[in-house]
Design an enzyme around this catalytic site. Structure first.
Site, short mmCIF file in Angstrom:
data_model
loop_
_atom_site.label_atom_id
_atom_site.label_comp_id
_atom_site.label_asym_id
_atom_site.label_seq_id
_atom_site.Cartn_x
_atom_site.Cartn_y
_atom_site.Cartn_z
N GLU A 60 0.81 -1.22 0.00
CA GLU A 60 0.00 0.00 0.00
C GLU A 60 0.84 1.27 0.00
OE1 GLU A 60 -2.19 -3.39 0.93
OE2 GLU A 60 -0.62 -2.62 2.25
N HIS A 88 5.72 -14.99 -2.08
CA HIS A 88 5.08 -13.71 -1.73
C HIS A 88 6.12 -12.60 -1.53
CE1 HIS A 88 1.81 -11.19 -0.34
NE2 HIS A 88 2.49 -10.90 0.76
#
EC number: 2.5.1.78
Length: 158
Positions: A60, A88
């Protein structure tokens, strides 16, 4: 850490510049400290207009950095990504790096990549600017991005 080539970042005279700092909440104890070190670096450089925002995770960071880049002379993005057992880590690191680079270029505003991308919590602690850390990425990233903002101002004057 390469262990060589460190410019030993010293404060610059950035009085009058506006700085945005965005930090993730993952590994909050480390990022909190990095944010405090970034604020201390800004103060040492004469910056009094500093706004801090926090986001859930490192992915973000770019979108908030972009919003800040529209309003501030420079932006520092801070976070910690520690490699786990899945892919990931690579996806997050790539997204953050590409996103922050894109924001800087698209907005023509320096954006510091102060996101620690490490193999272990120990490596993160070594770089987070704690009393026993070997590096201080909150401080270093802030001084570097303010220096870049000053360089842009000089170019724009010529």
């Amino acid at each position: 850490m390469a262990g060589f080539g460190d410019p030993h970042t010293q404060p610059v005279d950035a009085a009058g510049l506006r700085l945005g700092i965005v930090g993730s909440r993952w590994h909050n104890d480390l990022v909190d400290h990095m944010v405090e070190r970034a604020k201390a670096a800004a103060e040492a450089c004469g910056v009094t207009d500093v706004v801090v925002a926090r986001v859930a995770g490192s992915v973000e960071l770019p979108v908030v950095a972009q919003a800040m880049a529209k309003r501030f002379d420079a932006v520092v993005a801070l976070g910690v990504v520690i490699k786990g057992e899945t892919q990931h880590f690579e996806y997050v690191c790539d997204a953050v790096t590409s996103g922050l680079t894109r924001v800087a270029l698209d907005e023509q505003t320096p954006v510091a990549h102060g996101v620690l991308t490490v193999q272990s919590l120990g490596q993160a602690r070594d770089r987070a600017g704690l009393e026993d850390s070997i590096e201080d990425k909150g401080w270093q990233s802030t001084v570097a991005v303010l220096d870049a903002a000053l360089a842009i101002r000089e170019i724009e004057k010529s």
